[in-house]
Design a protein around this motif. Structure first.
Motif, mmCIF file in Angstrom:
data_model
loop_
_atom_site.group_PDB
_atom_site.id
_atom_site.type_symbol
_atom_site.label_atom_id
_atom_site.label_comp_id
_atom_site.label_asym_id
_atom_site.label_seq_id
_atom_site.Cartn_x
_atom_site.Cartn_y
_atom_site.Cartn_z
ATOM 1 N N ASN A 101 0.848 -1.177 0.000
ATOM 2 C CA ASN A 101 0.000 0.000 0.000
ATOM 3 C C ASN A 101 0.887 1.233 0.000
ATOM 4 O OD1 ASN A 101 -2.506 1.284 0.067
ATOM 5 N ND2 ASN A 101 -3.206 0.150 1.870
ATOM 6 N N GLN A 102 0.308 2.390 -0.200
ATOM 7 C CA GLN A 102 1.072 3.624 -0.106
ATOM 8 C C GLN A 102 0.209 4.704 0.527
ATOM 9 O OE1 GLN A 102 2.264 5.002 -3.968
ATOM 10 N NE2 GLN A 102 0.257 4.705 -4.876
ATOM 11 N N LEU A 103 0.837 5.802 0.891
ATOM 12 C CA LEU A 103 0.160 6.873 1.612
ATOM 13 C C LEU A 103 -0.400 7.931 0.670
ATOM 14 C CD1 LEU A 103 2.805 7.498 4.438
ATOM 15 C CD2 LEU A 103 0.898 5.879 4.447
ATOM 16 N N VAL A 104 -1.474 8.589 1.117
ATOM 17 C CA VAL A 104 -1.993 9.767 0.430
ATOM 18 C C VAL A 104 -2.364 10.806 1.479
ATOM 19 C CG1 VAL A 104 -2.878 8.541 -1.592
ATOM 20 C CG2 VAL A 104 -4.366 8.865 0.400
ATOM 21 N N PRO A 136 0.753 0.829 12.541
ATOM 22 C CA PRO A 136 1.609 0.844 11.347
ATOM 23 C C PRO A 136 1.463 2.110 10.514
ATOM 24 C CG PRO A 136 0.674 -1.330 11.637
ATOM 25 C CD PRO A 136 0.009 -0.451 12.656
ATOM 26 N N ILE A 137 0.219 2.575 10.312
ATOM 27 C CA ILE A 137 0.016 3.759 9.483
ATOM 28 C C ILE A 137 0.713 4.976 10.082
ATOM 29 C CG2 ILE A 137 -2.198 4.190 10.615
ATOM 30 C CD1 ILE A 137 -1.331 5.148 6.990
ATOM 31 N N ARG A 138 0.791 5.050 11.412
ATOM 32 C CA ARG A 138 1.471 6.186 12.042
ATOM 33 C C ARG A 138 2.984 6.072 11.843
ATOM 34 N NH1 ARG A 138 0.267 10.045 15.918
ATOM 35 N NH2 ARG A 138 2.102 11.401 16.112
ATOM 36 N N ALA A 139 3.511 4.842 11.896
ATOM 37 C CA ALA A 139 4.943 4.660 11.658
ATOM 38 C C ALA A 139 5.309 5.080 10.241
ATOM 39 C CB ALA A 139 5.342 3.204 11.900
ATOM 40 N N TYR A 140 4.486 4.692 9.276
ATOM 41 C CA TYR A 140 4.726 5.105 7.899
ATOM 42 C C TYR A 140 4.593 6.619 7.751
ATOM 43 C CZ TYR A 140 4.118 0.139 6.699
ATOM 44 O OH TYR A 140 4.242 -1.231 6.616
ATOM 45 N N THR A 141 3.608 7.198 8.423
ATOM 46 C CA THR A 141 3.396 8.646 8.344
ATOM 47 C C THR A 141 4.576 9.404 8.924
ATOM 48 O OG1 THR A 141 0.986 8.401 8.461
ATOM 49 C CG2 THR A 141 1.895 10.537 9.075
ATOM 50 N N ASP A 142 5.042 8.985 10.098
ATOM 51 C CA ASP A 142 6.179 9.668 10.732
ATOM 52 C C ASP A 142 7.419 9.587 9.852
ATOM 53 O OD1 ASP A 142 4.589 10.326 12.872
ATOM 54 O OD2 ASP A 142 5.342 8.733 14.189
ATOM 55 N N ALA A 143 7.630 8.419 9.234
ATOM 56 C CA ALA A 143 8.789 8.272 8.344
ATOM 57 C C ALA A 143 8.654 9.179 7.124
ATOM 58 C CB ALA A 143 8.933 6.816 7.911
ATOM 59 N N MET A 144 7.446 9.297 6.609
ATOM 60 C CA MET A 144 7.201 10.173 5.461
ATOM 61 C C MET A 144 7.479 11.627 5.816
ATOM 62 S SD MET A 144 4.745 12.497 4.217
ATOM 63 C CE MET A 144 3.190 12.053 5.016
ATOM 64 N N ILE A 204 -4.749 13.962 -2.376
ATOM 65 C CA ILE A 204 -3.545 14.551 -2.963
ATOM 66 C C ILE A 204 -2.430 13.519 -2.862
ATOM 67 C CG2 ILE A 204 -1.789 16.352 -2.730
ATOM 68 C CD1 ILE A 204 -3.940 18.211 -1.682
ATOM 69 N N GLU A 205 -1.796 13.216 -3.987
ATOM 70 C CA GLU A 205 -0.717 12.238 -3.994
ATOM 71 C C GLU A 205 0.514 12.769 -3.261
ATOM 72 O OE1 GLU A 205 0.042 9.843 -7.565
ATOM 73 O OE2 GLU A 205 -1.476 11.087 -8.545
ATOM 74 N N ILE A 206 1.245 11.861 -2.648
ATOM 75 C CA ILE A 206 2.510 12.177 -1.999
ATOM 76 C C ILE A 206 3.631 11.776 -2.949
ATOM 77 C CG2 ILE A 206 4.036 11.619 -0.053
ATOM 78 C CD1 ILE A 206 1.461 11.194 1.600
ATOM 79 N N ASP A 207 4.558 12.680 -3.156
ATOM 80 C CA ASP A 207 5.637 12.441 -4.110
ATOM 81 C C ASP A 207 6.348 11.125 -3.813
ATOM 82 O OD1 ASP A 207 8.753 12.920 -4.856
ATOM 83 O OD2 ASP A 207 7.428 13.977 -6.252
ATOM 84 N N ALA A 208 6.696 10.411 -4.875
ATOM 85 C CA ALA A 208 7.317 9.088 -4.729
ATOM 86 C C ALA A 208 8.609 9.128 -3.920
ATOM 87 C CB ALA A 208 7.591 8.486 -6.097
ATOM 88 N N ALA A 209 9.307 10.264 -3.926
ATOM 89 C CA ALA A 209 10.556 10.374 -3.167
ATOM 90 C C ALA A 209 10.312 10.345 -1.662
ATOM 91 C CB ALA A 209 11.290 11.650 -3.554
ATOM 92 N N HIS A 210 9.063 10.567 -1.243
ATOM 93 C CA HIS A 210 8.749 10.635 0.182
ATOM 94 C C HIS A 210 7.716 9.600 0.627
ATOM 95 C CE1 HIS A 210 11.016 14.392 0.440
ATOM 96 N NE2 HIS A 210 10.382 14.782 -0.644
ATOM 97 N N ASN A 211 7.042 8.995 -0.327
ATOM 98 C CA ASN A 211 6.018 8.025 0.038
ATOM 99 C C ASN A 211 6.654 6.798 0.683
ATOM 100 O OD1 ASN A 211 3.441 6.839 0.206
ATOM 101 N ND2 ASN A 211 2.869 7.734 -1.756
ATOM 102 N N GLN A 212 5.830 6.004 1.355
ATOM 103 C CA GLN A 212 6.307 4.830 2.076
ATOM 104 C C GLN A 212 5.617 3.590 1.546
ATOM 105 O OE1 GLN A 212 8.748 5.413 4.571
ATOM 106 N NE2 GLN A 212 8.608 7.437 3.639
ATOM 107 N N LEU A 213 6.379 2.518 1.404
ATOM 108 C CA LEU A 213 5.848 1.263 0.901
ATOM 109 C C LEU A 213 5.398 0.400 2.083
ATOM 110 C CD1 LEU A 213 5.471 -0.244 -1.796
ATOM 111 C CD2 LEU A 213 7.644 -1.368 -1.344
ATOM 112 N N ALA A 214 4.100 0.322 2.277
ATOM 113 C CA ALA A 214 3.549 -0.469 3.375
ATOM 114 C C ALA A 214 3.407 -1.913 2.935
ATOM 115 C CB ALA A 214 2.199 0.093 3.791
ATOM 116 N N ALA A 215 4.129 -2.819 3.587
ATOM 117 C CA ALA A 215 4.099 -4.238 3.230
ATOM 118 C C ALA A 215 3.147 -4.991 4.160
ATOM 119 C CB ALA A 215 5.500 -4.832 3.338
#
Length: 294
Positions: A101-104, A136-144, A204-215
């Motif tokens: 998954n990825q973030l938006v 998990p979503i918060r961990a991905y968000t903080d990393a982003m 709104i899409e998040i740029d690929a350079a900053h998005n996170q790959l949720a496995a």
């Protein structure tokens, strides 16, 4: 005549043994997809019923470690599954990654705050809603957010969190607040911005350079009373039919099918992989845009 009672009893055996069930603990962001997967699986397996329990992966892991009965655990990140493996309730060798998954950046459809990009989240006066720390979503968000430090300053994450108005126990509650117009912005998975709620959100899409790959890994519980059936369901999720259903709900194709994501747990990164990383760029290209998915 003496054989008749025996024959009748034998006829009843298949009817009883055909009744089987699974209890599946799955991350909240899998709700729509797993409801569809369950419907399709039950249609293929007459007499089988699936009970789905949805919550944040961290809550589900805690329940399993506390002894909650379950047959399958599908997590939104490897970390929570690792905790269950460490507790002994899952054999890490049986874990498989089945989707990504990825973030938006999600906003109420009328966007009253006029937010145009993640950079705006650091300005004062916005009401931001995020999932609670530990999910998990918060961990991905903080990393982003941290990944923007080189562009927007080392304090960018702190300035964004200054606008934090609410922390929800799971990502679906974040979406609900946004859909009701109770916040100006939130970070959610792209899959959560689809379906019935899509008409109520601006994405709104998040740029690929900053998005996170949720496995997303899945595994049977080692003490499942229906281990063979649990493995049959997991095989279905990994099948072409299962992957088609996941894709319909906005999930990216899995990068790992044969390999075990937990087989080298000590080597797993502590920070979720960004799409900027070389190893995830190819996967990012295979992940449909959240705008296209709508």
């Amino acid at each position: 005549m003496r054989l008749l009672p025996l024959m009748l009893s034998l006829l009843c055996i298949p009817l009883v043994s055909a009744q089987a069930g699974l209890t599946i603990f799955a991350a909240t962001s899998l709700t729509d997809a797993f409801e569809s997967l369950a419907t399709a699986f039950e249609a293929q397996q007459p007499g089988v019923s699936l009970q789905l329990n949805f919550a944040s992966s961290s809550s589900l892991a805690a329940q399993i470690i506390a002894g909650a009965p379950a047959d399958i655990f599908a997590s939104a990140n490897e970390k929570q599954l690792e905790l269950v493996v460490a507790d002994g309730r899952v054999d890490g060798e049986t874990a498989r990654s089945f989707a990504h998954n990825q973030l938006v950046l999600a906003l109420p459809v009328d966007n009253p705050a006029g937010i145009k990009s993640p950079r705006d989240l650091a300005d004062e006066g916005y009401l931001l809603v995020l999932a609670a720390a530990g999910t998990p979503i918060r961990a991905y968000t903080d990393a982003m957010l941290q990944s923007y430090a080189s562009e927007y300053g080392a304090d960018f994450s702190r300035r964004v969190r200054r606008n934090l108005a609410s922390e929800e126990s799971n990502v679906r509650q974040v979406v609900a607040r946004l859909a009701l117009g109770e916040a100006d912005a939130g970070i959610v998975y792209q899959t959560d911005a689809l379906g019935d709620v899509a008409e109520q959100l601006l994405v709104i899409e998040i740029d690929a350079a900053h998005n996170q790959l949720a496995a997303y890994p899945i595994a049977p519980l080692a003490d499942s009373a229906n281990l063979d059936l649990a493995m049959t369901f997991i095989d279905f999720v990994l099948s072409d039919a299962g992957r088609d259903i996941l894709a319909e709900h906005g999930f990216c194709p899995p990068a790992i099918l044969e390999a075990d994501p937990l087989s080298e747990a000590n080597d797993l990164p502590t920070v979720p992989p960004s799409f900027a990383d070389e190893n995830t760029q190819a996967q990012a290209k295979r992940c449909p845009s959240p705008i296209e998915s709508r």
